[in-house]
Design an enzyme around this catalytic site. Structure first.
Site, PDB file in Angstrom:
ATOM      1  N   ASP A 126       8.857 -11.588  15.797  1.00  0.00           N
ATOM      2  CA  ASP A 126       9.359 -12.890  15.104  1.00  0.00           C
ATOM      3  C   ASP A 126       9.423 -13.545  15.965  1.00  0.00           C
ATOM      4  O   ASP A 126      10.031 -14.873  15.343  1.00  0.00           O
ATOM      5  CB  ASP A 126      10.439 -12.317  13.907  1.00  0.00           C
ATOM      6  N   CYS A 183       0.914   1.940  -8.392  1.00  0.00           N
ATOM      7  CA  CYS A 183       2.590   1.728  -8.499  1.00  0.00           C
ATOM      8  C   CYS A 183       2.229  -0.263  -8.828  1.00  0.00           C
ATOM      9  O   CYS A 183       1.559  -0.415  -7.870  1.00  0.00           O
ATOM     10  CB  CYS A 183       3.364   1.942  -7.476  1.00  0.00           C
ATOM     11  N   CYS A 190       9.765  -8.640  -9.401  1.00  0.00           N
ATOM     12  CA  CYS A 190      10.772 -10.292  -9.076  1.00  0.00           C
ATOM     13  C   CYS A 190      10.748 -10.726  -9.755  1.00  0.00           C
ATOM     14  O   CYS A 190       9.895 -11.188 -10.886  1.00  0.00           O
ATOM     15  CB  CYS A 190       9.525 -10.669  -8.120  1.00  0.00           C
ATOM     16  N   CYS A 206       9.122 -17.850  -3.590  1.00  0.00           N
ATOM     17  CA  CYS A 206      10.102 -16.554  -2.952  1.00  0.00           C
ATOM     18  C   CYS A 206      11.331 -17.352  -3.200  1.00  0.00           C
ATOM     19  O   CYS A 206      12.318 -18.309  -2.689  1.00  0.00           O
ATOM     20  CB  CYS A 206       9.126 -16.106  -2.142  1.00  0.00           C
ATOM     21  N   CYS A 233      16.555 -12.108   0.248  1.00  0.00           N
ATOM     22  CA  CYS A 233      16.886 -11.345  -1.998  1.00  0.00           C
ATOM     23  C   CYS A 233      15.899  -9.716  -1.578  1.00  0.00           C
ATOM     24  O   CYS A 233      14.515 -10.329  -0.345  1.00  0.00           O
ATOM     25  CB  CYS A 233      15.384 -12.636  -2.418  1.00  0.00           C
ATOM     26  N   CYS A 236      12.081  -6.691  -4.330  1.00  0.00           N
ATOM     27  CA  CYS A 236      10.867  -6.050  -4.335  1.00  0.00           C
ATOM     28  C   CYS A 236      11.472  -5.078  -3.404  1.00  0.00           C
ATOM     29  O   CYS A 236      10.990  -4.065  -2.858  1.00  0.00           O
ATOM     30  CB  CYS A 236      10.536  -7.247  -3.980  1.00  0.00           C
ATOM     31  N   CYS A 240      11.088  -0.566  -4.704  1.00  0.00           N
ATOM     32  CA  CYS A 240       9.841   0.321  -3.907  1.00  0.00           C
ATOM     33  C   CYS A 240      10.263   1.890  -3.924  1.00  0.00           C
ATOM     34  O   CYS A 240      11.301   2.517  -3.157  1.00  0.00           O
ATOM     35  CB  CYS A 240       9.469  -0.154  -2.670  1.00  0.00           C
TER      36      CYS A 240
END
Ligand code: SF4
Ligand code: SF4
Length: 305
Positions: A126, A183, A190, A206, A233, A236, A240
């Site tokens: 990153d 799915c 969200c 977001c 956050c 999501c 899953c």
């Protein structure tokens, strides 16, 4: 033992949870996706996302002579969660800043590789314009879900991604096909409709972007929308099914301090921020942004220095 098996074994030995290999190339499909995403303004104020488009979509322009990408994953699912009702911090940020943790391990891995195979390499986590999730998929480690998150079949999405760009040709792994099927739990879960379409994240809506990257003042409407979210956050990710069996990580470098779980966030001070979050991803937001969110969460306006 072939070089590829040696590298994957060495990656596990230095402490990664999975490793795959891809051959460097231009990514035409991902480049087209990125171009449209940027054109739609979905990156909000993350203007750096529009920089280095060529390098971002072709790592050979980022590192001269790069022939292979060794992609590693490191599980960060925590051993215990924040106490109920505490302002929410994304799980990846409970412990030390992953940039350093992953990069240090990648450099250890590079040394091991170089002891066996003459080569040059550079480690990233990153920290450069690289489409990390795309390379993780290419390296056969998993797929990019409708949530726009990378998913490994057993680690789920709670994993950091790192890469070693090497100047040697290695046999690449087969990319993994997508397994989301019918799915759409992440889209339905969200809270801000940032995932209005599968595979398309509108960062401007977001919570992760708004609580970490966004530098403007959050309007009241956003503060209401953000509810109890302080930093990042996981909604999501938590929704899953591939994350339902996530197992806790035992990486010593990633374990949070006990004080993190005991914090009285309603009295959070700059001193606590400086001491407790010295090497933490929370530094990205900064004290004032965190304090503004805490004031919104607790309905107070006093800044405690
Ligand atoms: S991180 Fe939160 S706000 Fe962002 S897409 Fe996922 S659920 Fe929506
Ligand atoms: S929640 Fe469902 S659709 Fe979303 S990423 Fe996970 S498997 Fe894919």
């Amino acid at each position: 033992m072939d070089n590829e098996t040696f590298i994957k074994n060495a990656a596990l030995e230095v402490g990664f949870d999975a490793c795959g290999i891809a051959a460097t190339d231009f990514l035409p499909k991902d480049a087209a996706y990125l171009q449209q995403w940027l054109a739609d303004g979905c990156h909000g104020e993350m203007h750096y996302m529009a920089n280095h488009f060529g390098k971002r979509t072709d790592p050979r322009l980022l590192v001269e002579n790069a022939k292979s990408i060794v992609v590693v994953l490191m599980n960060y699912f925590p051993q215990c969660l924040q106490p109920s009702g505490a302002p929410l911090v994304a799980k990846y940020a409970y412990g030390a800043d992953y940039h350093f943790v992953v990069k240090n391990k990648l450099n250890e891995l590079l040394v091991q590789i170089q002891q066996r195979i003459p080569c040059e390499g550079i480690a990233f986590c990153d920290s450069a314009p690289i489409l990390e999730r795309c390379w993780a998929q290419r390296a056969g480690l998993g797929w990019i879900g409708k949530s726009n998150l990378f998913i490994h079949p057993t680690l789920g999405s709670y994993c950091f991604i790192g890469e070693l760009l090497l100047d040697i040709a290695l046999k690449p792994d087969e990319p993994m096909a997508e397994r989301c099927g019918q799915c759409r739990k992440c889209l339905d879960a969200c809270p801000t409709n940032a995932l209005s379409h599968p595979y398309r994240l509108d960062a401007r809506r977001c919570i992760s972007y708004l609580t970490i990257e966004y530098r403007g003042k959050l309007e009241d409407i956003y503060n209401e929308m953000l509810e109890n979210h302080l930093f990042g956050c996981d909604v999501c990710l938590d929704a899953c099914p591939w994350n339902a069996k996530a197992k806790a990580n035992f990486h010593a470098e990633l374990q949070p301090q006990e004080a993190f779980f005991q914090l009285d966030w309603s009295r959070f001070t700059r001193g606590q921020f400086n001491n407790l979050f010295k090497n933490s991803p929370l530094r990205r937001a900064g004290y004032r942004k965190l304090k503004d969110r805490l004031n919104a969460i607790y309905g107070t306006s006093t800044i405690t220095q």
